[in-house]
Design an enzyme around this catalytic site. Sequence first.
Site, PDB file in Angstrom:
ATOM      1  N   LYS A  13      41.037  28.974  13.278  1.00  0.00           N
ATOM      2  CA  LYS A  13      41.413  29.974  14.666  1.00  0.00           C
ATOM      3  C   LYS A  13      40.027  30.852  14.761  1.00  0.00           C
ATOM      4  CE  LYS A  13      44.445  31.652  11.795  1.00  0.00           C
ATOM      5  NZ  LYS A  13      43.730  31.867  10.202  1.00  0.00           N
ATOM      6  N   ARG A  88      52.227  37.055  12.261  1.00  0.00           N
ATOM      7  CA  ARG A  88      52.173  36.776  10.836  1.00  0.00           C
ATOM      8  C   ARG A  88      53.438  36.932   9.996  1.00  0.00           C
ATOM      9  NH1 ARG A  88      46.392  37.083  10.833  1.00  0.00           N
ATOM     10  NH2 ARG A  88      45.191  35.844   9.159  1.00  0.00           N
ATOM     11  N   ARG A 127      32.303  31.024   3.921  1.00  0.00           N
ATOM     12  CA  ARG A 127      32.373  31.780   5.237  1.00  0.00           C
ATOM     13  C   ARG A 127      31.332  33.358   5.677  1.00  0.00           C
ATOM     14  NH1 ARG A 127      38.072  33.307   8.239  1.00  0.00           N
ATOM     15  NH2 ARG A 127      38.292  34.457   6.246  1.00  0.00           N
ATOM     16  N   ARG A 160      33.159  38.989   3.865  1.00  0.00           N
ATOM     17  CA  ARG A 160      34.747  39.882   4.235  1.00  0.00           C
ATOM     18  C   ARG A 160      35.218  40.365   2.268  1.00  0.00           C
ATOM     19  NH1 ARG A 160      37.973  37.168   8.269  1.00  0.00           N
ATOM     20  NH2 ARG A 160      39.329  37.598   7.004  1.00  0.00           N
ATOM     21  N   ARG A 171      46.402  35.930  -0.544  1.00  0.00           N
ATOM     22  CA  ARG A 171      46.326  35.617   1.254  1.00  0.00           C
ATOM     23  C   ARG A 171      47.486  34.404   0.994  1.00  0.00           C
ATOM     24  NH1 ARG A 171      40.780  36.275   2.879  1.00  0.00           N
ATOM     25  NH2 ARG A 171      41.086  35.519   5.982  1.00  0.00           N
TER      26      ARG A 171
HETATM   27  P1  ADP Z   1      41.890  35.016   8.775  1.00  0.00           P
HETATM   28  O1  ADP Z   1      40.321  34.782   9.968  1.00  0.00           O
HETATM   29  O2  ADP Z   1      41.260  35.084   7.342  1.00  0.00           O
HETATM   30  O3  ADP Z   1      42.914  34.554   9.041  1.00  0.00           O
HETATM   31  P2  ADP Z   1      41.933  37.476  10.018  1.00  0.00           P
HETATM   32  O4  ADP Z   1      40.646  37.943  10.305  1.00  0.00           O
HETATM   33  O5  ADP Z   1      42.973  36.771  11.185  1.00  0.00           O
HETATM   34  O6  ADP Z   1      41.773  36.818   8.660  1.00  0.00           O
HETATM   35  O7  ADP Z   1      42.473  38.733   9.141  1.00  0.00           O
HETATM   36  C1  ADP Z   1      42.450  39.233   8.410  1.00  0.00           C
HETATM   37  C2  ADP Z   1      43.557  40.191   7.683  1.00  0.00           C
HETATM   38  O8  ADP Z   1      43.638  41.403   8.528  1.00  0.00           O
HETATM   39  C3  ADP Z   1      44.545  39.891   7.165  1.00  0.00           C
HETATM   40  O9  ADP Z   1      44.598  39.404   6.321  1.00  0.00           O
HETATM   41  C4  ADP Z   1      46.045  41.043   7.146  1.00  0.00           C
HETATM   42  O10 ADP Z   1      45.588  41.644   6.182  1.00  0.00           O
HETATM   43  C5  ADP Z   1      45.409  41.821   8.245  1.00  0.00           C
HETATM   44  N1  ADP Z   1      45.427  40.679   9.625  1.00  0.00           N
HETATM   45  C6  ADP Z   1      45.397  40.083  10.353  1.00  0.00           C
HETATM   46  N2  ADP Z   1      46.631  40.020  11.705  1.00  0.00           N
HETATM   47  C7  ADP Z   1      47.733  40.456  10.698  1.00  0.00           C
HETATM   48  C8  ADP Z   1      49.064  39.940  11.666  1.00  0.00           C
HETATM   49  N3  ADP Z   1      49.164  40.116  12.493  1.00  0.00           N
HETATM   50  N4  ADP Z   1      49.902  41.338  10.132  1.00  0.00           N
HETATM   51  C9  ADP Z   1      49.442  42.122   9.285  1.00  0.00           C
HETATM   52  N5  ADP Z   1      48.214  42.108   9.076  1.00  0.00           N
HETATM   53  C10 ADP Z   1      47.271  41.298   9.487  1.00  0.00           C
HETATM   54  P1  ADP Z   2      40.118  31.525  10.475  1.00  0.00           P
HETATM   55  O1  ADP Z   2      39.994  32.381  11.607  1.00  0.00           O
HETATM   56  O2  ADP Z   2      41.015  30.372  10.052  1.00  0.00           O
HETATM   57  O3  ADP Z   2      40.190  31.773   9.295  1.00  0.00           O
HETATM   58  P2  ADP Z   2      37.019  30.482  11.084  1.00  0.00           P
HETATM   59  O4  ADP Z   2      37.819  30.224  12.556  1.00  0.00           O
HETATM   60  O5  ADP Z   2      36.988  31.959  10.360  1.00  0.00           O
HETATM   61  O6  ADP Z   2      39.043  30.031   9.958  1.00  0.00           O
HETATM   62  O7  ADP Z   2      36.508  29.288   9.808  1.00  0.00           O
HETATM   63  C1  ADP Z   2      36.681  29.931   7.936  1.00  0.00           C
HETATM   64  C2  ADP Z   2      35.866  28.937   7.919  1.00  0.00           C
HETATM   65  O8  ADP Z   2      35.659  27.494   7.686  1.00  0.00           O
HETATM   66  C3  ADP Z   2      34.122  29.621   8.486  1.00  0.00           C
HETATM   67  O9  ADP Z   2      33.460  29.815   7.654  1.00  0.00           O
HETATM   68  C4  ADP Z   2      34.162  28.848   9.679  1.00  0.00           C
HETATM   69  O10 ADP Z   2      32.631  28.624   9.919  1.00  0.00           O
HETATM   70  C5  ADP Z   2      34.046  26.938   8.740  1.00  0.00           C
HETATM   71  N1  ADP Z   2      34.895  26.403   9.085  1.00  0.00           N
HETATM   72  C6  ADP Z   2      35.830  25.961  10.859  1.00  0.00           C
HETATM   73  N2  ADP Z   2      36.041  25.306  11.475  1.00  0.00           N
HETATM   74  C7  ADP Z   2      35.709  24.719  10.649  1.00  0.00           C
HETATM   75  C8  ADP Z   2      35.502  22.854  10.888  1.00  0.00           C
HETATM   76  N3  ADP Z   2      35.712  22.247  11.757  1.00  0.00           N
HETATM   77  N4  ADP Z   2      35.066  21.924   9.253  1.00  0.00           N
HETATM   78  C9  ADP Z   2      33.798  23.009   8.732  1.00  0.00           C
HETATM   79  N5  ADP Z   2      34.115  24.199   8.233  1.00  0.00           N
HETATM   80  C10 ADP Z   2      35.016  25.076   9.101  1.00  0.00           C
END
Ligand code: ADP
Ligand code: ADP
Length: 216
Positions: A13, A88, A127, A160, A171
Amino acid sequence: MKILLMGPPGAGKGSQAEKIVNEYQLTNISTGEMFRESYNNQEPIGIEAMKFIEKGNLVSDEITNEVVRLRLLKKDAARCFLLDGYPRTVTQAVALDIMLNEMNSKLSAVINIVVDHEIILERMVGRRVCRSCGATYHVEFKPTQKKDVCDACGGTLYQRNDDKPESVKNRLNIYQNKTMPIIEYYRGRGILHEVNGMQTFNEVYKDIQNILGEPV
Ligand code: ADP
Ligand code: ADP
Ligand code: ZN
């Protein structure tokens, strides 16, 4: 254009959001990023939120909804935004509908990035995030030119705490139980689009572009 980007943790995302907001000139609103920034600045909300985030739990709906409400009221979010990582929970989805209603506004599209669990795990353990600008990398799939140094700003990369295996499992469980039901909520409204997240960065982006149309 008002877009939601959904998908399990590690789906890509944030990576796609970076590119979409640039190409389509949207305001990027990532609740995870806002919480991390607030924590880095040692603000009370960030410190409180990090207690939940670290363990892989969700921050409360009350706090999260309020953070988003205040953010959506800012001028740069009035016309176009991309929400990454919110809502979420069903409670948040309902709260968002109410907020948008009050602003005489509505969502244009919900994009769900679909990725299998095995792939998610390898994405999350590899990541790395820039401490200064928040840019996201992967040790294998998107390495930096110089080890642990951000290509964009020269900042230092870190892993992280919530990307360690114990938190990741939690998660994924929470995603399945609390977040997945929202997908059906939007599907029922006919605004849900699904893309295969198990392709290269560019292939995923192309699919999203096909849904949104060419940027104007
Ligand atoms: P990821 O990129 O792995 O999906 P995010 O960066 O979006 O993770 O979010 C990291 C953490 O921040 C989540 O695991 C949660 O603990 C908190 N968080 C983010 N967005 C929300 C939300 N909409 N509601 C509750 N907690 C959230
Ligand atoms: P989210 O915000 O959904 O948690 P991220 O964009 O942070 O996801 O991506 C999670 C990890 O996977 C990061 O280390 C990113 O560089 C890697 N990643 C994202 N998209 C791809 C893809 N299409 N192929 C391989 N690795 C990816
Ligand atoms: Zn950086």
